[in-house]
Design an enzyme around this catalytic site. Structure first.
Site, PDB file in Angstrom:
ATOM      1  N   PRO A  78      11.953 -16.750 -25.705  1.00  0.00           N
ATOM      2  CA  PRO A  78      12.768 -16.611 -26.921  1.00  0.00           C
ATOM      3  C   PRO A  78      13.257 -15.178 -27.125  1.00  0.00           C
ATOM      4  O   PRO A  78      14.117 -14.937 -27.950  1.00  0.00           O
ATOM      5  CB  PRO A  78      11.817 -17.014 -28.051  1.00  0.00           C
ATOM      6  N   GLU A 105       1.306 -17.592 -25.485  1.00  0.00           N
ATOM      7  CA  GLU A 105       1.996 -16.636 -26.367  1.00  0.00           C
ATOM      8  C   GLU A 105       3.074 -15.833 -25.650  1.00  0.00           C
ATOM      9  O   GLU A 105       3.847 -15.139 -26.266  1.00  0.00           O
ATOM     10  CB  GLU A 105       0.983 -15.672 -26.995  1.00  0.00           C
ATOM     11  N   ARG A 143      25.826 -29.076 -13.536  1.00  0.00           N
ATOM     12  CA  ARG A 143      27.040 -29.876 -13.745  1.00  0.00           C
ATOM     13  C   ARG A 143      28.315 -29.089 -13.468  1.00  0.00           C
ATOM     14  O   ARG A 143      29.392 -29.647 -13.416  1.00  0.00           O
ATOM     15  CB  ARG A 143      27.036 -30.561 -15.107  1.00  0.00           C
ATOM     16  N   ASP A 158      35.419 -29.932 -20.962  1.00  0.00           N
ATOM     17  CA  ASP A 158      34.251 -29.937 -21.829  1.00  0.00           C
ATOM     18  C   ASP A 158      34.369 -29.025 -23.024  1.00  0.00           C
ATOM     19  O   ASP A 158      35.038 -28.010 -22.975  1.00  0.00           O
ATOM     20  CB  ASP A 158      33.036 -29.414 -21.049  1.00  0.00           C
TER      21      ASP A 158
HETATM   22  N1  ADE Z   1      10.240 -20.420 -24.203  1.00  0.00           N
HETATM   23  C1  ADE Z   1       9.846 -20.697 -25.449  1.00  0.00           C
HETATM   24  N2  ADE Z   1      10.886 -20.758 -26.295  1.00  0.00           N
HETATM   25  C2  ADE Z   1      12.011 -20.517 -25.552  1.00  0.00           C
HETATM   26  C3  ADE Z   1      13.398 -20.455 -25.842  1.00  0.00           C
HETATM   27  N3  ADE Z   1      13.874 -20.629 -27.064  1.00  0.00           N
HETATM   28  N4  ADE Z   1      14.245 -20.180 -24.829  1.00  0.00           N
HETATM   29  C4  ADE Z   1      13.769 -19.964 -23.572  1.00  0.00           C
HETATM   30  N5  ADE Z   1      12.472 -20.021 -23.244  1.00  0.00           N
HETATM   31  C5  ADE Z   1      11.596 -20.302 -24.217  1.00  0.00           C
END
Ligand code: ADE
Length: 237
Positions: A78, A105, A143, A158
């Site tokens: 994230p 984590e 794709r 697309d």
């Molecule tokens: N691992 C955990 N959450 C994630 C996300 N939003 N994007 C990529 N990998 C992740």
């Protein structure tokens, strides 16, 4: 989870036909201790576990030796740069991409520097692991590989291929539960259909995701339509 996600549908068929080659590596195979541990307690304390650097580094080393140096090594997290259609296009022309999935984590931060990984996030939410994110990335990239989607026009047209949302689609019946298909689509006027689709895509983008218009590659016709839609909306207010 990853193998199940790759088994069916468009991606499964592409793998079967040899258009894609996806290898899944289990990090536990790269551990050396009796418990095959891939995680450990965080330095500094706090909740949860952190992925150990050694199994990941060993896995990447083996990939390099067995399959050649990847054109990109991507850590899914994230904290990464946002994965967009533009990133998918960029990666779709690479020969060999290694995707590293973390769990718990997070990963020991030294892994990123050690294997020269870029970090990508598929959206502003936290998944319980990078595996689903990796599947999303594999799908979006695949794709775009010629032959994977049977009719290449559907990829070119697309949503997002030009930075806009898609126009609405309809099939038979022409009326369903009191809802009719827009007349223009039944008219057989190809030019009118083309203009309607273009304008509807722009209107939807303006209504739902206006920020996309800041970076969308609009042609002259689309710019004129956007002005027209803005004026229509002003009149309605
Ligand atoms: N691992 C955990 N959450 C994630 C996300 N939003 N994007 C990529 N990998 C992740």
């Amino acid at each position: 989870m990853v193998e199940a996600g790759l088994a069916d549908g468009v991606i499964g068929r592409a793998i079967e036909h040899g258009l894609l080659d996806v290898q899944v590596h289990d990090l536990r195979a790269y551990t050396t201790d009796r418990h095959r541990s891939v995680d450990d307690l965080p330095y500094g304390g706090g909740p949860g576990m952190v992925m150990k650097p050694e199994p990941l580094a060993r896995a990447v080393e083996e990939i390099r030796t067995r399959r050649g140096i990847p054109d990109a090594i991507v850590l899914l997290s994230p904290q990464g740069r946002r994965f967009t259609q533009a990133e998918a296009v960029r990666m779709s022309v690479l020969r060999h991409v290694a995707l590293l999935c973390g769990r718990y984590e997070g990963m020991d931060d030294r892994v990123r520097a050690l294997v020269a990984a870029e970090e990508l996030s598929i959206g502003d939410y936290v998944l319980s692991g990078g595996e689903l994110a990796a599947l999303v990335v594999v799908d979006a990239i695949s794709r775009l590989v010629p032959g994977v989607v049977a009719d290449s026009r559907s990829v070119e047209e697309d949503s997002f291929s030009r930075g806009l949302l898609d126009y609405p689609h309809y099939t038979r019946p022409s009326e369903f539960c009191g809802y009719a298909v827009p007349d223009v689509l039944l008219s057989g006027h190809h030019e009118e259909v083309r203009l309607w689709r273009k304008k509807t895509a722009i209107r939807r983008t303006l209504e739902r995701r206006p920020e996309l218009l800041d970076t969308a590659a609009l042609d002259d016709e689309e710019r004129a339509m956007l002005d027209e839609i803005r004026k229509e909306r002003e009149r309605e207010q």
